[in-house]
Structure formats: C-alpha cells, structure tokens
Design a protein around this motif. Structure first.
Motif, PDB file in Angstrom:
ATOM      1  N   THR A   1       0.815  -1.054   0.012  1.00 42.64           N
ATOM      2  CA  THR A   1      -0.269   0.104  -0.409  1.00 42.64           C
ATOM      3  C   THR A   1       0.710   1.451  -0.284  1.00 42.64           C
ATOM      4  OG1 THR A   1      -1.784  -1.321   0.886  1.00 42.64           O
ATOM      5  CG2 THR A   1      -1.659   1.533   1.352  1.00 42.64           C
ATOM      6  N   LEU A   2       0.703   2.216  -0.891  1.00 43.35           N
ATOM      7  CA  LEU A   2       0.934   3.591  -0.890  1.00 43.35           C
ATOM      8  C   LEU A   2       0.014   4.288   0.086  1.00 43.35           C
ATOM      9  CD1 LEU A   2       2.884   5.325  -1.524  1.00 43.35           C
ATOM     10  CD2 LEU A   2       1.739   5.593  -4.070  1.00 43.35           C
ATOM     11  N   PHE A   3       0.934   5.235   0.686  1.00 45.24           N
ATOM     12  CA  PHE A   3      -0.297   6.117   1.371  1.00 45.24           C
ATOM     13  C   PHE A   3       0.003   7.569   1.076  1.00 45.24           C
ATOM     14  CE2 PHE A   3      -3.080   8.372   4.833  1.00 45.24           C
ATOM     15  CZ  PHE A   3      -3.528   7.507   4.729  1.00 45.24           C
ATOM     16  N   VAL A   4      -0.410   8.593   0.404  1.00 44.11           N
ATOM     17  CA  VAL A   4      -0.871   9.854   0.139  1.00 44.11           C
ATOM     18  C   VAL A   4      -1.951  10.700   0.657  1.00 44.11           C
ATOM     19  CG1 VAL A   4      -0.305  11.513  -2.056  1.00 44.11           C
ATOM     20  CG2 VAL A   4      -0.952   8.577  -2.033  1.00 44.11           C
ATOM     21  N   GLU A   5      -1.242  11.562   1.759  1.00 44.35           N
ATOM     22  CA  GLU A   5      -1.195  12.962   2.108  1.00 44.35           C
ATOM     23  C   GLU A   5      -0.413  13.721   2.554  1.00 44.35           C
ATOM     24  OE1 GLU A   5      -3.834  14.943   3.977  1.00 44.35           O
ATOM     25  OE2 GLU A   5      -5.024  13.461   3.676  1.00 44.35           O
TER      26      GLU A   5
ATOM     27  N   ALA B   1       3.481  10.718  -5.532  1.00 44.16           N
ATOM     28  CA  ALA B   1       3.630   9.222  -5.759  1.00 44.16           C
ATOM     29  C   ALA B   1       3.174   8.496  -6.354  1.00 44.16           C
ATOM     30  CB  ALA B   1       1.842   9.485  -5.008  1.00 44.16           C
ATOM     31  N   LEU B   2       3.570  10.364  -8.207  1.00 42.35           N
ATOM     32  CA  LEU B   2       3.625   9.069  -9.391  1.00 42.35           C
ATOM     33  C   LEU B   2       4.924   8.748  -9.715  1.00 42.35           C
ATOM     34  CD1 LEU B   2       1.641  11.012 -11.798  1.00 42.35           C
ATOM     35  CD2 LEU B   2       0.678   8.640 -10.912  1.00 42.35           C
ATOM     36  N   GLU B   3       5.843   9.564  -8.873  1.00 37.43           N
ATOM     37  CA  GLU B   3       7.207   8.983  -9.230  1.00 37.43           C
ATOM     38  C   GLU B   3       7.305   7.504  -8.275  1.00 37.43           C
ATOM     39  OE1 GLU B   3       9.650  12.315  -7.719  1.00 37.43           O
ATOM     40  OE2 GLU B   3       9.240  13.328  -9.183  1.00 37.43           O
ATOM     41  N   PHE B   4       7.004   7.876  -7.346  1.00 31.75           N
ATOM     42  CA  PHE B   4       6.638   6.190  -6.879  1.00 31.75           C
ATOM     43  C   PHE B   4       6.101   4.948  -7.062  1.00 31.75           C
ATOM     44  CE2 PHE B   4       5.814   2.984  -3.582  1.00 31.75           C
ATOM     45  CZ  PHE B   4       6.421   3.070  -2.031  1.00 31.75           C
ATOM     46  N   LEU B   5       5.090   5.380  -8.016  1.00 31.54           N
ATOM     47  CA  LEU B   5       4.727   4.213  -8.809  1.00 31.54           C
ATOM     48  C   LEU B   5       5.409   3.791  -9.708  1.00 31.54           C
ATOM     49  CD1 LEU B   5       1.176   5.475  -9.023  1.00 31.54           C
ATOM     50  CD2 LEU B   5       1.702   3.371  -7.199  1.00 31.54           C
ATOM     51  N   ARG B   6       6.150   4.462  -9.939  1.00 32.26           N
ATOM     52  CA  ARG B   6       6.401   4.764 -11.096  1.00 32.26           C
ATOM     53  C   ARG B   6       8.047   3.509 -11.294  1.00 32.26           C
ATOM     54  NH1 ARG B   6       6.814   9.787 -12.110  1.00 32.26           N
ATOM     55  NH2 ARG B   6       5.254  10.136 -13.860  1.00 32.26           N
ATOM     56  N   ASP B   7       8.816   3.455  -9.661  1.00 32.35           N
ATOM     57  CA  ASP B   7       9.864   1.650  -9.335  1.00 32.35           C
ATOM     58  C   ASP B   7       8.966   1.066  -8.233  1.00 32.35           C
ATOM     59  OD1 ASP B   7      11.309   3.823 -10.777  1.00 32.35           O
ATOM     60  OD2 ASP B   7      11.546   5.561  -8.925  1.00 32.35           O
ATOM     61  N   HIS B   8       8.021   1.341  -7.757  1.00 35.29           N
ATOM     62  CA  HIS B   8       7.630   0.653  -6.617  1.00 35.29           C
ATOM     63  C   HIS B   8       5.997  -0.303  -7.655  1.00 35.29           C
ATOM     64  CE1 HIS B   8      10.033   2.841  -4.746  1.00 35.29           C
ATOM     65  NE2 HIS B   8      10.012   1.933  -3.827  1.00 35.29           N
ATOM     66  N   GLU B   9       6.135  -1.245  -7.075  1.00 28.40           N
ATOM     67  CA  GLU B   9       4.459  -2.154  -7.798  1.00 28.40           C
ATOM     68  C   GLU B   9       3.543  -2.020  -5.962  1.00 28.40           C
ATOM     69  OE1 GLU B   9       2.725  -6.932  -8.891  1.00 28.40           O
ATOM     70  OE2 GLU B   9       5.004  -5.861  -9.068  1.00 28.40           O
ATOM     71  N   VAL B  10       2.484  -1.326  -6.951  1.00 26.74           N
ATOM     72  CA  VAL B  10       1.923  -0.815  -5.448  1.00 26.74           C
ATOM     73  C   VAL B  10       0.549  -1.797  -5.914  1.00 26.74           C
ATOM     74  CG1 VAL B  10       0.138   0.281  -3.913  1.00 26.74           C
ATOM     75  CG2 VAL B  10       2.546   0.814  -4.375  1.00 26.74           C
TER      76      VAL B  10
END
Length: 70
Positions: A4-8, A40-49
């Motif tokens: 899970t990625l948490f964005v706030e 969050a988009l930068e994180f999603l480019r490198d990690h599977e969520v």
C-alpha cells in the motif's frame, strides 16, 4: 500482504494513519508515503503497489489527478 502507498499532504495526518493502526493485522503493508500526487507518481514508477490510499485535495497534483494518471 497488500502493498500500500499512502498519500496525504498534511504530515501529522499522514503519520497518524500510517503509525496508529495495526495495518499488518489486516494483511496490509505500508510500503511508501507521499505528500502530493506528483511524488506518488514518482513512487509508483519504481514500486509495484496493490492499494493506493489518497487524499483528494493536495498541492502540486490532486488525488483525482493522481488516480487519473495512475
């Protein structure tokens, strides 16, 4: 485990959600945090969520823009 990625954008709100609940008891692992949609988009480019939990109103890129682009 559900990754899970948490964005706030508000730091204390984000920390409260991430650290005050027993996520692993429910099969959820918080693998990342972001303070806006662009981060969050930068994180999603490198990690599977598997699950994205996001605020809707944030600076730089809103949660709705994030969901659209993700």
């Amino acid at each position: 485990m559900i990754r899970t990625l948490f964005v706030e954008d508000e730091y204390f709100v984000r920390q409260g959600f991430v650290y005050s609940l027993p996520w692993e008891k429910f099969g959820i692992q918080i693998i990342g945090e972001a303070d806006n949609g662009e981060s969050a988009l930068e994180f999603l480019r490198d990690h599977e969520v598997d699950l994205l939990i996001t605020d809707l109103t944030m600076p730089v890129k809103s949660g709705l823009e994030l969901l659209h682009e993700a």
